[in-house]
Design an enzyme around this catalytic site. Structure first.
Site, PDB file in Angstrom:
ATOM      1  N   GLU B  37       0.561  -7.994   7.302  1.00  0.00           N
ATOM      2  CA  GLU B  37      -0.415  -6.967   7.105  1.00  0.00           C
ATOM      3  C   GLU B  37      -0.291  -6.394   8.389  1.00  0.00           C
ATOM      4  O   GLU B  37      -0.750  -7.054   9.405  1.00  0.00           O
ATOM      5  CB  GLU B  37      -1.714  -7.196   6.701  1.00  0.00           C
ATOM      6  CG  GLU B  37      -2.843  -6.053   6.681  1.00  0.00           C
ATOM      7  CD  GLU B  37      -4.065  -6.820   6.080  1.00  0.00           C
ATOM      8  OE1 GLU B  37      -4.173  -8.032   5.849  1.00  0.00           O
ATOM      9  OE2 GLU B  37      -5.040  -5.921   5.673  1.00  0.00           O
ATOM     10  N   LYS B 103      -3.627  -0.278   0.640  1.00  0.00           N
ATOM     11  CA  LYS B 103      -4.138  -1.383   0.259  1.00  0.00           C
ATOM     12  C   LYS B 103      -5.384  -0.890  -0.464  1.00  0.00           C
ATOM     13  O   LYS B 103      -6.138   0.395  -0.121  1.00  0.00           O
ATOM     14  CB  LYS B 103      -4.693  -2.018   1.452  1.00  0.00           C
ATOM     15  CG  LYS B 103      -5.516  -3.155   1.313  1.00  0.00           C
ATOM     16  CD  LYS B 103      -5.798  -3.864   2.585  1.00  0.00           C
ATOM     17  CE  LYS B 103      -6.728  -5.262   2.599  1.00  0.00           C
ATOM     18  NZ  LYS B 103      -6.786  -5.792   3.917  1.00  0.00           N
ATOM     19  N   TYR B 109     -16.715  -7.348   4.914  1.00  0.00           N
ATOM     20  CA  TYR B 109     -17.844  -8.406   4.962  1.00  0.00           C
ATOM     21  C   TYR B 109     -17.616  -9.429   6.111  1.00  0.00           C
ATOM     22  O   TYR B 109     -16.150  -9.287   6.620  1.00  0.00           O
ATOM     23  CB  TYR B 109     -17.978  -9.032   3.621  1.00  0.00           C
ATOM     24  CG  TYR B 109     -16.670  -9.697   3.114  1.00  0.00           C
ATOM     25  CD1 TYR B 109     -16.040  -8.747   2.224  1.00  0.00           C
ATOM     26  CD2 TYR B 109     -16.049 -10.899   3.853  1.00  0.00           C
ATOM     27  CE1 TYR B 109     -14.696  -9.404   1.908  1.00  0.00           C
ATOM     28  CE2 TYR B 109     -14.885 -10.936   3.185  1.00  0.00           C
ATOM     29  CZ  TYR B 109     -14.209 -10.390   2.197  1.00  0.00           C
ATOM     30  OH  TYR B 109     -13.048 -10.785   1.842  1.00  0.00           O
ATOM     31  N   CYS B 139      -3.054  -8.456   1.252  1.00  0.00           N
ATOM     32  CA  CYS B 139      -4.022  -9.268   1.325  1.00  0.00           C
ATOM     33  C   CYS B 139      -5.239  -9.222   0.494  1.00  0.00           C
ATOM     34  O   CYS B 139      -5.099  -9.851  -0.921  1.00  0.00           O
ATOM     35  CB  CYS B 139      -4.701  -9.041   3.112  1.00  0.00           C
ATOM     36  SG  CYS B 139      -5.518 -10.536   3.556  1.00  0.00           S
ATOM     37  N   SER B 166      -4.644 -12.914   6.871  1.00  0.00           N
ATOM     38  CA  SER B 166      -5.862 -13.786   6.193  1.00  0.00           C
ATOM     39  C   SER B 166      -6.255 -15.036   7.192  1.00  0.00           C
ATOM     40  O   SER B 166      -5.608 -15.863   7.788  1.00  0.00           O
ATOM     41  CB  SER B 166      -5.552 -14.647   5.031  1.00  0.00           C
ATOM     42  OG  SER B 166      -6.522 -15.298   4.584  1.00  0.00           O
ATOM     43  N   LEU B 318     -15.576 -29.908  34.710  1.00  0.00           N
ATOM     44  CA  LEU B 318     -15.239 -31.151  34.113  1.00  0.00           C
ATOM     45  C   LEU B 318     -16.597 -32.204  34.552  1.00  0.00           C
ATOM     46  O   LEU B 318     -16.681 -32.511  35.504  1.00  0.00           O
ATOM     47  CB  LEU B 318     -14.021 -31.901  34.380  1.00  0.00           C
ATOM     48  CG  LEU B 318     -12.594 -31.222  33.892  1.00  0.00           C
ATOM     49  CD1 LEU B 318     -11.551 -32.291  34.630  1.00  0.00           C
ATOM     50  CD2 LEU B 318     -12.525 -31.373  32.292  1.00  0.00           C
ATOM     51  N   GLY B 320     -17.227 -34.949  32.880  1.00  0.00           N
ATOM     52  CA  GLY B 320     -17.344 -36.193  32.403  1.00  0.00           C
ATOM     53  C   GLY B 320     -17.797 -36.405  31.052  1.00  0.00           C
ATOM     54  O   GLY B 320     -17.948 -37.493  30.527  1.00  0.00           O
ATOM     55  N   SER B 324     -16.531 -31.103  27.691  1.00  0.00           N
ATOM     56  CA  SER B 324     -15.423 -30.408  28.700  1.00  0.00           C
ATOM     57  C   SER B 324     -14.141 -31.304  28.534  1.00  0.00           C
ATOM     58  O   SER B 324     -13.034 -30.863  28.816  1.00  0.00           O
ATOM     59  CB  SER B 324     -16.035 -30.365  30.219  1.00  0.00           C
ATOM     60  OG  SER B 324     -16.490 -31.777  30.324  1.00  0.00           O
ATOM     61  N   ASN B 400     -31.560 -24.588  35.336  1.00  0.00           N
ATOM     62  CA  ASN B 400     -30.780 -23.434  35.279  1.00  0.00           C
ATOM     63  C   ASN B 400     -29.868 -23.084  36.482  1.00  0.00           C
ATOM     64  O   ASN B 400     -28.775 -22.722  36.909  1.00  0.00           O
ATOM     65  CB  ASN B 400     -31.266 -22.516  34.728  1.00  0.00           C
ATOM     66  CG  ASN B 400     -31.376 -22.505  33.052  1.00  0.00           C
ATOM     67  OD1 ASN B 400     -30.957 -23.545  32.591  1.00  0.00           O
ATOM     68  ND2 ASN B 400     -32.420 -21.733  32.476  1.00  0.00           N
ATOM     69  N   THR B 424     -17.230 -24.611  27.765  1.00  0.00           N
ATOM     70  CA  THR B 424     -17.230 -25.967  27.051  1.00  0.00           C
ATOM     71  C   THR B 424     -18.148 -25.967  26.035  1.00  0.00           C
ATOM     72  O   THR B 424     -18.293 -27.170  25.492  1.00  0.00           O
ATOM     73  CB  THR B 424     -17.162 -27.253  28.011  1.00  0.00           C
ATOM     74  OG1 THR B 424     -18.313 -27.255  28.905  1.00  0.00           O
ATOM     75  CG2 THR B 424     -15.799 -27.084  29.048  1.00  0.00           C
ATOM     76  N   GLU B 429     -24.900 -26.243  20.307  1.00  0.00           N
ATOM     77  CA  GLU B 429     -25.640 -25.879  21.590  1.00  0.00           C
ATOM     78  C   GLU B 429     -25.664 -24.083  21.630  1.00  0.00           C
ATOM     79  O   GLU B 429     -26.993 -23.815  21.799  1.00  0.00           O
ATOM     80  CB  GLU B 429     -24.802 -26.251  22.944  1.00  0.00           C
ATOM     81  CG  GLU B 429     -24.627 -27.614  23.041  1.00  0.00           C
ATOM     82  CD  GLU B 429     -23.767 -27.728  24.401  1.00  0.00           C
ATOM     83  OE1 GLU B 429     -23.715 -28.877  24.828  1.00  0.00           O
ATOM     84  OE2 GLU B 429     -23.132 -26.845  24.719  1.00  0.00           O
TER      85      GLU B 429
END
Lengths: 570, 570
Positions: B37, B103, B109, B139, B166, B318, B320, B324, B400, B424, B429
């Site tokens: 498509e 089509k 949606y 599709c 798709s 990173l 640890g 990450s 922060n 990461t 979260e």
């Protein structure tokens, strides 16, 4: 026309507003009171519509309104749930739900996604109350010449009630007024357009509800950018007389309406609610001109975002430049000076003029000014990146570190004291990516993100003119724009002059013109190519920008949905 | 079936791929080659479709393909422009554009906005080539039981060619395969499903093109998450025989198809292109299990975002921790170890274990590790905010600041060296807002933003199992998750245990269940209320998050469009 400021998802609050206005309308001897599109749940509810519990609460809210509607007629927007959901208007008469109208034309362009949620209606009834035919329809429905309003007029409606949530952009209210006047005159029908007012994320609804007689003459207008109850006496006899006297109903339009639409006549009541009372006074709110209208939209959009999200105070980084000065002025008009905190964050590159201008502005606006130098923090960054950056020339990396220190400091104040950070970038910067992600773009609401730099100047001058003094100091307005992130930097190092840049941006961003077409308008090809390239390459930044008030026909955000990954140029 | 990886807006590149595959197909003696498509312009082009010049380039691209199609049949997706635009398939035969299919079902949606752009088609022709009926559709069209595919089979198509884009999510390819097999068997028709492969912003298309015979048996399957040319011999005689022998065509379905659809028969050619050659070998790519499939999706989505946006290297903070570490492993699989740079940014709150784990991981993956302590910079912030913060208790503000220093350092490296920052954060979260805006959320691509924490562990274990060693050190997997922004902090200080949190999030976010319903599933009411509240209150953060790969039925981003200003709870 109950022009109310609803909040999305605040069923208790929205219903209380509706009920309060119904009470006032009853006291005035009003027959029929109307409320905006989706007034019960707020507009636009977006994917909350996918939650069955949201739909359920909205139906409960409608029932509370029905119970409060004894002795009056009410038209109010809500979500109707049957085998699917509909953007609907409840027609309530004397404490009974008489019927439900389903919006026929669902907008699915620009900021609108109504096909995502709603099924379209297919019936345009005429409700007969005390012998008067009333056609009810919703927002987009009346924008079509041969649509529901015309079909209803043809089928015998003398009064067309359109309930709307029509968002503001510059120039739209004029266009809307002309369209509605035409619809009234063409259909020889009274038209009542009840519009939502208030801010919802990036949208501002301007209110400005209007009533027209059957000749298209404006009978009454509600306030711009504020709640209002607009009461107007309708001379339905005059509609009958006009229709008998001449046949101004345009034949082709009506034939079309007649053929396409299903327009059953539904008897609601043999008598109206009319109580005998003196005529209501005509009222018509004043309309502001261009910059005034935009300014009011920004004030309302900012106030509603902050208040509806539960914030009290805002904090703004004041550089002494025009953008942050204008944002501070808007914030003060929205929240009062005691709820606005300015922070001056000078660096080694900040001119003495910038520092003193920030102080002048804070004094002029009457807001608290904190000063936090970023010099020591900046030096500590330079120390730790010295290793990794060894052997490189200073570039945008060092510049952006400064902007991001300021972002971090503002966010630290936000986190510590619960203040919302207002960002100060304008549309010219957002378009070209002339802004630092997580730096000056860091914050909860981007007040002027849809305002081009040239309009920023007009708004500053407008506000000073209405203040009758230099609310924004003339030194702020006069100096050449600069990010002050390196020695002697000015915006025109990186961008064309704003008088060139802004019209190119309008053509490329708002009007989707090609580079070729813009060059043909008389702009330099290399400039146009460079601007288009900057716009295309900055999509990733805009995707991470905070929301801000839409004031143009096409704003960045839900209104303009471009892929980040995109190799098309032109 | 030419399962190619297109790029949005890259007309030259996409057309070159199509032409190259046509050449290979010709060399193999293929009669008909099919492409996904909107293969000419890439999928989804979003608001680029509002630019007339984009549509024009796409039409030119199609013409180049037509010119290269002598001696073969081609079906390829493009945007057709007539009085409106259509999501279209070109039916090309021997160097001529024979017809264009529009089509019929436009998805609007989830991540799809096709009603925003396209007009729907209303005709489902059967193309006759060498006496064989071929129904082409696009599709969504084949997902409807009584839709175009069924109508075409009823009207005489022995072969149904469905071209698709798709998108992947976990569990979708199984479902898609069952649907296609059912469609083939119910309609007693060969079904060829040619799917797009590749990453485009938040979407990954999994390829996995499939061919089924008229009994619904899988004949061939293309690779998952890679380009492929899937060649298969079709036994059309067997379709004739099956249809004569039994009438497995389900009558009700077909009657429906017959009544609703316009199915003209269009003679394309009296003869096919068939050249005599030995039968093509059957081929069927292997399918991976759950975590393997997700892992491959993440690798492809990450690689394509980075490469298609012109980046060479990426940089990752990173810590640890597991998140990450997994992102680094995915990045190495996507780009190779030499294109991945890790940065360890310890603070006073980083445990010795975290620092050594980051080093272990970098060594294990073979990536460069830079170490930049944030201690000195953090202290300089504490010094300058000491005044404004005087008299307050340490809170999330100080936490922060640390996360945002790390964000600033990673962005400085990005700005200096042109590396893209990978973030990461995981879906657990992102859902609860347990992440710092402009801190650990700062970056260009959020690799695992749609991966819940419990799935993060499964993916780490999967990758270690395929590596046959501790690619991700077991100490990383074993330790309790912590943001290490204050002494002895662990995630469970702020959040329920992930084994509880994740299923609540799936129910609330992906399935739109109410708090009541989730409590009825057996979860503690106060936990569910708290989680729902966290999700609702974090919308503003997610709005400013970078894009990342969608792997679940409902991802944050275009897939879930909630207002920020929203008082609804539940």
């Amino acid at each position: 026309m109950g022009q109310i400021n609803t909040t999305v998802g605040d069923f208790a609050g929205n219903v209380a507003k509706v009920v309060e206005v119904i009470g006032r309308a009853k006291a005035l001897g009003v027959d029929l009171v109307t409320f905006p599109e989706l007034a019960i749940c707020g507009y636009p509810p977006e994917d909350l519509l996918l939650k069955p519990q949201f739909i359920g609460e909205n139906v409960k809210g409608l029932h509370r309104v029905v119970e409060e509607s004894h002795g009056i007629g009410v038209v109010v927007g809500f979500v109707d749930a049957a085998e699917d959901i509909y953007n609907a208007a409840a027609i309530i008469h004397d404490g009974e739900l008489a019927d439900v109208y389903h919006k026929v034309f669902l907008p699915n362009y620009g900021v609108f996604d109504e096909d995502r949620y709603f099924r379209a209606g297919s019936e345009c009834p005429v409700y007969v109350i005390g012998g008067i035919g009333i056609g009810v329809n919703i927002c987009e429905d009346i924008w079509y010449e041969a649509g529901p309003a015309t079909a209803q007029a043809y089928a015998g409606a003398e009064v067309i009630v359109n309930i709307s949530a029509s968002p503001y952009h510059l120039g739209r209210s004029d266009f809307r007024q002309r369209m509605l006047a035409t619809r009234a005159a063409d259909n020889v029908a009274i038209v009542l357009h009840t519009n939502l007012v208030g801010g919802q994320d990036e949208l501002v609804f301007d209110g400005n509800s209007m009533a027209f007689d059957q000749l298209g003459r404006l009978l009454a207008r509600g306030k711009h950018f504020d709640e209002d109850l607009v009461v107007v006496d309708l001379d339905v006899e005059a509609v009958f007389r006009s229709r008998l006297r001449d046949s101004r109903l345009r034949k082709e339009t009506l034939l079309l309406g007649h053929k396409e639409w299903n327009t059953p006549r539904k008897e609601v009541s043999q008598t109206g609610n009319t109580v005998s009372r003196p005529p209501l006074p005509q009222r018509r709110a004043e309309v502001r001109d261009g910059p005034g209208e935009v300014y009011e939209a920004l004030v309302l959009g900012t106030r509603d975002y902050i208040r509806k999200n539960g914030f009290g105070k805002v904090v703004i980084g004041l550089s002494g430049g025009i953008d942050s000065s204008l944002v501070a002025a808007i914030a003060v008009d929205a929240l009062g000076p005691s709820n606005v905190v300015g922070v001056s964050m000078p660096s080694r590159y900040s001119s003495a003029g910038s520092r003193s201008d920030a102080e002048l502005l804070a004094k002029s606006l009457g807001v608290e000014l904190m000063t936090v130098s970023i010099e020591q923090v900046y030096q500590s960054y330079l120390d730790v990146v010295a290793g990794p950056f060894a052997g490189t020339e200073p570039n945008v990396a060092e510049e952006n570190i400064q902007a991001r220190i300021r972002g971090n400091l503002l966010m630290a104040l936000s986190n510590k004291f619960g203040w919302l950070v207002l960002t100060t970038g304008n549309k010219s910067e957002m378009a070209t990516g002339y802004a630092t992600l997580y730096g000056d773009m860091a914050g909860g609401f981007a007040v002027i993100k849809d305002v081009t730099k040239t309009m920023v100047y007009r708004l500053a001058e407008y506000r000073n003119a209405t203040a009758g003094r230099e609310l924004i100091p003339s030194s702020v307005i006069a100096k050449p724009p600069s990010a002050e992130l390196r020695p002697d930097q000015v915006d025109t190092d990186s961008l064309p002059a704003y008088e060139v840049l802004d019209p190119v941006l309008v053509a490329y961003v708002e009007e989707d013109r090609s580079v070729e077409q813009i060059v043909a308008m008389g702009f330099d090809e290399s400039v146009v190519r460079r601007v288009a390239h900057l716009v295309d390459r900055s999509e990733y930044k805009r995707r991470q920008a905070p929301p801000g008030v839409k004031i143009t026909p096409k704003a960045f955000g839900r209104d303009r949905r471009l892929p980040i990954t995109n190799r098309f140029e032109g």
